[in-house]
Design an enzyme around this catalytic site. Structure first.
Site, PDB file in Angstrom:
ATOM      1  N   LYS A 170      69.196  -3.510  31.551  1.00  0.00           N
ATOM      2  CA  LYS A 170      68.605  -3.889  30.257  1.00  0.00           C
ATOM      3  C   LYS A 170      68.083  -2.587  29.647  1.00  0.00           C
ATOM      4  CE  LYS A 170      65.208  -4.438  28.042  1.00  0.00           C
ATOM      5  NZ  LYS A 170      64.864  -3.676  26.789  1.00  0.00           N
ATOM      6  N   GLU A 377      48.730   9.817  28.039  1.00  0.00           N
ATOM      7  CA  GLU A 377      50.057  10.316  27.696  1.00  0.00           C
ATOM      8  C   GLU A 377      50.271  10.170  26.186  1.00  0.00           C
ATOM      9  OE1 GLU A 377      53.439   8.073  29.335  1.00  0.00           O
ATOM     10  OE2 GLU A 377      54.254  10.012  29.921  1.00  0.00           O
TER      11      GLU A 377
HETATM   12  P1  NAP Z   1      58.092   0.391  27.530  1.00  0.00           P
HETATM   13  O1  NAP Z   1      57.704  -0.680  26.616  1.00  0.00           O
HETATM   14  O2  NAP Z   1      57.480   0.463  28.866  1.00  0.00           O
HETATM   15  O3  NAP Z   1      59.697   0.323  27.664  1.00  0.00           O
HETATM   16  C1  NAP Z   1      60.471   0.600  28.801  1.00  0.00           C
HETATM   17  C2  NAP Z   1      61.488  -0.506  29.028  1.00  0.00           C
HETATM   18  O4  NAP Z   1      60.810  -1.701  29.438  1.00  0.00           O
HETATM   19  C3  NAP Z   1      62.266  -0.896  27.774  1.00  0.00           C
HETATM   20  O5  NAP Z   1      63.568  -1.276  28.114  1.00  0.00           O
HETATM   21  C4  NAP Z   1      61.466  -2.083  27.288  1.00  0.00           C
HETATM   22  O6  NAP Z   1      62.130  -2.908  26.378  1.00  0.00           O
HETATM   23  C5  NAP Z   1      61.140  -2.772  28.582  1.00  0.00           C
HETATM   24  N1  NAP Z   1      60.037  -3.717  28.511  1.00  0.00           N
HETATM   25  C6  NAP Z   1      59.015  -3.758  27.607  1.00  0.00           C
HETATM   26  N2  NAP Z   1      58.196  -4.797  27.882  1.00  0.00           N
HETATM   27  C7  NAP Z   1      58.702  -5.424  28.965  1.00  0.00           C
HETATM   28  C8  NAP Z   1      58.307  -6.558  29.730  1.00  0.00           C
HETATM   29  N3  NAP Z   1      57.223  -7.276  29.429  1.00  0.00           N
HETATM   30  N4  NAP Z   1      59.059  -6.922  30.792  1.00  0.00           N
HETATM   31  C9  NAP Z   1      60.159  -6.225  31.120  1.00  0.00           C
HETATM   32  N5  NAP Z   1      60.586  -5.147  30.432  1.00  0.00           N
HETATM   33  C10 NAP Z   1      59.867  -4.747  29.378  1.00  0.00           C
HETATM   34  O7  NAP Z   1      57.893   1.767  26.841  1.00  0.00           O
HETATM   35  P2  NAP Z   1      58.010   2.043  25.266  1.00  0.00           P
HETATM   36  O8  NAP Z   1      57.388   0.970  24.453  1.00  0.00           O
HETATM   37  O9  NAP Z   1      59.412   2.294  24.978  1.00  0.00           O
HETATM   38  O10 NAP Z   1      57.135   3.359  25.145  1.00  0.00           O
HETATM   39  C11 NAP Z   1      55.716   3.277  25.205  1.00  0.00           C
HETATM   40  C12 NAP Z   1      55.138   4.415  25.998  1.00  0.00           C
HETATM   41  O11 NAP Z   1      55.709   4.421  27.318  1.00  0.00           O
HETATM   42  C13 NAP Z   1      55.447   5.799  25.502  1.00  0.00           C
HETATM   43  O12 NAP Z   1      54.597   6.221  24.495  1.00  0.00           O
HETATM   44  C14 NAP Z   1      55.297   6.622  26.753  1.00  0.00           C
HETATM   45  O13 NAP Z   1      53.954   6.931  26.989  1.00  0.00           O
HETATM   46  C15 NAP Z   1      55.772   5.715  27.814  1.00  0.00           C
HETATM   47  N6  NAP Z   1      57.162   6.025  28.197  1.00  0.00           N
HETATM   48  C16 NAP Z   1      57.373   6.625  29.397  1.00  0.00           C
HETATM   49  C17 NAP Z   1      58.656   6.920  29.783  1.00  0.00           C
HETATM   50  C18 NAP Z   1      58.954   7.555  31.091  1.00  0.00           C
HETATM   51  O14 NAP Z   1      60.036   8.101  31.260  1.00  0.00           O
HETATM   52  N7  NAP Z   1      58.090   7.505  32.077  1.00  0.00           N
HETATM   53  C19 NAP Z   1      59.736   6.636  28.954  1.00  0.00           C
HETATM   54  C20 NAP Z   1      59.485   6.016  27.725  1.00  0.00           C
HETATM   55  C21 NAP Z   1      58.192   5.706  27.376  1.00  0.00           C
HETATM   56  P3  NAP Z   1      61.948  -2.573  24.808  1.00  0.00           P
HETATM   57  O15 NAP Z   1      62.742  -1.371  24.561  1.00  0.00           O
HETATM   58  O16 NAP Z   1      62.476  -3.779  24.122  1.00  0.00           O
HETATM   59  O17 NAP Z   1      60.480  -2.373  24.565  1.00  0.00           O
END
Ligand code: NAP
Ligand code: MG
Length: 470
Positions: A170, A377
Site C-alpha cells: 500500500k 522532526e
Molecule cells: P504517514 O501518515 O505515517 O504515512 C506513511 C504511510 O502510512 C502512508 O502510506 C500512509 O498512507 C499510511 N498510513 C497513514 N495512516 C495510516 C493508518 N492509520 N493505518 C495504516 N497506514 C496508514 O506519514 P505522512 O503523513 O506521509 O508524513 C507525516 C510525517 O511522517 C512527516 O512529516 C515525517 O515526519 C514523517 N515521515 C517519516 C518518514 C520516514 O521515512 N521515516 C517518511 C515519510 C514521513 P497515506 O499516504 O494515505 O497517508
C-alpha cells in the site's frame, strides 16, 4: 491528466471494488496530473488472498530461481530509469538529477544486493544436533511513505522476494504513480501471479485494512511515529510480526579537531537533499562553542548553493515539499523556532515562489536542545546549529531526543570519531563523511523504530526459524 484504474492483484490489473479516487498533484505547480483508485478493505482482502494463494509455490521456489526474478527486476529498473525518474519528479517534486541518481539509483543497488543475497545467504544452519531452517515469514503487508517512493517499496519487496515471502504493498497516497510503474515492471519480469500485489489507497482505509488483515503475517511499515505506534499496537494485539521504520532527529557532531568547513558543507548538503524530506537527515548540527560563529557563517554560505525552484531546471538543487500539508507543517516549525528564540540566519518562512509547495532553505542558529525545533522532526529544508561546551555535553545533546535513527561524527582522527560514535544511541553513524552502504543495516534505536532494513539483517526480518533435532 490521466485517470488510471485498477489494482495489481493476482498478476493482473483488476477493477477496484469501489469508485473513489485519489488525485495526484504535481507539487511544483499544484496541478492535478492523474487520479488513481482509492482502495478499500475489499481490495486489500482480494490482494491478501492472492498473496496467500501464491505463497506455497513461491516459498518452494529455490533461492536461485527467486534471485533470477529480482535480477530481472533490477535490470528493468535500470532500463526504465528516465521514465521512473520523470514520474518521481512529477509526483514528489524531487530535482530531476536527484531522481535519476538516488530515487532510481538506490533501488537499483538494493535490488542488486538482494539478487545476490538470495543465492549467498545460508538459509540453513547447523547448531549441535540441530538443523536450523530459515523459512519465509509468509504474507507481508507493506505500507510505504512518499519521501523515497521507489526505494521504500524496493527495500521491502526485494528482501521479501529473496526470503520466499509474498507481498501486498500500500504506497503513500501522494506518490502512487511510481508504485504503479513499479508494478508494471514486476509484471514484465513474469513473476508468478499473486507473489506481488499493489493496492493504492488512503492510509486510514487501505493501510489500516492491510495492517489489520488476519491473513497478513508481517506488517512492514515506514512513515511517521504516530502511525507507526498504531500499527505496532494492531500487530501486537494480533501477535503478528512487525517492522517499523519511523522518524529521526539525527545529530551531526563536529568535534573541535574536525575539518570544520567540510563538516558543515557536507552536513548542510545532507539536510537539503530531497528538499529536507529524509528521515535519516542530520538536522541538528552540533558545534563547539569556540567554533560556533565560524560554523554559522559557513552554514550560511553553504546553504546559498540550494536554489529552490522548478525541479526540471538543473540549476535548482531544491524542489518543493510534497504537498500543501507538509509545507504548512514545516512553516509552523519555522514560526515556532523564531518564537522560541532561535535566530534565522538564512531562509525563513517567506515563500520563495507564489506557486508550488516551496520552502526556502533555512539555517537556524542559537538553537538550544530543549527547543521544539531541536526535538521534533521537521521534514523540510531546515538545519539547526546547536552549541556544545565539551564532549560530554555534545553526547548529552546528541542523545537527548526520543529518536535514534542516524547521525554523523567528524574529527581529525578517525579513532576519535569512532570512539564518540560508539556512545551514540542511534542506528547508523557516518564517520567523517562515510558513504551510504546499501548492505549495512538501516533502522532505529528508541522511537525511531523496530527492526532493520537492507542487507542480510534486513533479510532476516522476512524469515522465521524452524529447528530440526537430528
Ligand atoms: P504517514 O501518515 O505515517 O504515512 C506513511 C504511510 O502510512 C502512508 O502510506 C500512509 O498512507 C499510511 N498510513 C497513514 N495512516 C495510516 C493508518 N492509520 N493505518 C495504516 N497506514 C496508514 O506519514 P505522512 O503523513 O506521509 O508524513 C507525516 C510525517 O511522517 C512527516 O512529516 C515525517 O515526519 C514523517 N515521515 C517519516 C518518514 C520516514 O521515512 N521515516 C517518511 C515519510 C514521513 P497515506 O499516504 O494515505 O497517508
Ligand atoms: Mg499521511
Amino acid at each position: 491528466m490521466k485517470a488510471y484504474d485498477g489494482m495489481y492483484i493476482g498478476g493482473s490489473w483488476r477493477p477496484a471494488a469501489g469508485t473513489d479516487t485519489i488525485s495526484v498533484v504535481n507539487p511544483a505547480d499544484e496541478q492535478v496530473i492523474a487520479t488513481v483508485p482509492a482502495g478499500t478493505a475489499e481490495d486489500v482482502d482480494a490482494a491478501v488472498r492472492a498473496a496467500r494463494a501464491a505463497l506455497p509455490g513461491w516459498a518452494a521456489t529455490p533461492p536461485a530461481g527467486r534471485a533470477a526474478y529480482i535480477t530481472a527486476l533490477r535490470d528493468l529498473l535500470v532500463a526504465r530509469t528516465d521514465e521512473i525518474a520523470e514520474t518521481v519528479t512529477a509526483e514528489l517534486g524531487a530535482p530531476i538529477a536527484l531522481s535519476q541518481r538516488v530515487h532510481v539509483g538506490l533501488p537499483v543497488m538494493v535490488a542488486g544486493s538482494y539478487a545476490e543475497l538470495a543465492v549467498t545467504y545460508p538459509f540453513e544452519e547447523k547448531l549441535g544436533n540441530s538443523a536450523v531452517l530459515m523459512e519465509p515469514v509468509g504474507v507481508v503487508g507493506a505500507i510505504t511513505p512518499w519521501n523515497y517512493p521507489l526505494h521504500q517499496i524496493v527495500a521491502k519487496v526485494a528482501p521479501a522476494l529473496a526470503a520466499g515471502c509474498t507481498i501486498v504493498v500500500k504506497p503513500a497516497e501522494d506518490t502512487p504513480l511510481t508504485a504503479r510503474l513499479f508494478a508494471e515492471l514486476v509484471h514484465e519480469t513474469g513473476l508468478p501471479a499473486g507473489v506481488f500485489n499493489l493496492v493504492t489507497g488512503l492510509g486510514p482505509v487501505a493501510g489500516q485494512a492491510l495492517a489489520e488483515h488476519e491473513d497478513v503475517d508481517l506488517v512492514s511499515f515506514t512513515g511517521s511515529t504516530a502511525v507507526g505506534r498504531r500499527i505496532g499496537a494492531i500487530a501486537g494485539a494480533a501477535v503478528k510480526r512487525v517492522a517499523l521504520e519511523l522518524g529521526g532527529k539525527s545529530a551531526n557532531v563536529i568535534l573541535p579537531s574536525a575539518d570544520l568547513a567540510k563538516a558543515v558543507k557536507v552536513g548542510v548538503a545532507n539536510v537539503m537533499s530531497n528538499s529536507g524530506q529524509t528521515c535519516s537527515a542530520w538536522t541538528r548540527m552540533l558545534v563547539h562553542t569556540d567554533q560556533y560563529d565560524e560554523a554559522v557563517e559557513l552554514a550560511k554560505a553553504a546553504v546559498a548553493a540550494y536554489a529552490a525552484g522548478d525541479p526540471h531546471d538543473p540549476a535548482n538543487r531544491l524542489g518543493p515539499l510534497v504537498n500543501a500539508k507538509q509545507r504548512t507543517r514545516v512553516l509552523g516549525y519555522l514560526e515556532k523556532g523564531v518564537a522560541d528564540g532561535a535566530r534565522v540566519v538564512a531562509g525563513g518562512p517567506e515563500a520563495p515562489h507564489p506557486t508550488g509547495y516551496y520552502v526556502a532553505p533555512t539555517v537556524f542558529a542559537d538553537v538550544t536542545p530543549d527547543m521544539t525545533i531541536a526535538q521534533e522532526e521537521i521534514f523540510g529544508p531546515v538545519v539547526s546549529l546547536l552549541r556544545y561546551e565539551d564532549e560530554e555535553d555534545a553526547l548529552r545533546i546528541a542523545n537527548g531526543t526520543v529518536y535514534g535513527l542516524a547521525g554523523a561524527v567528524w574529527a581529525g582522527d578517525e579513532n576519535e570519531a569512532v570512539a564518540f560514535a560508539r556512545r551514540m544511541d542511534t542506528g547508523q553513524v557516518d564517520i567523517n563523511g562515510g558513504r551510504f552502504n546499501v548492505v549495512a543495516p538501516f533502522g532505529g534505536h528508541k522511537q525511531s523504530g523496530v527492526g532493520r532494513e537492507l542487507g542480510a539483517h534486513g533479510l532476516t526480518e522476512y524469515l522465521q526459524t524452524k529447528s530440526l533435532q537430528l
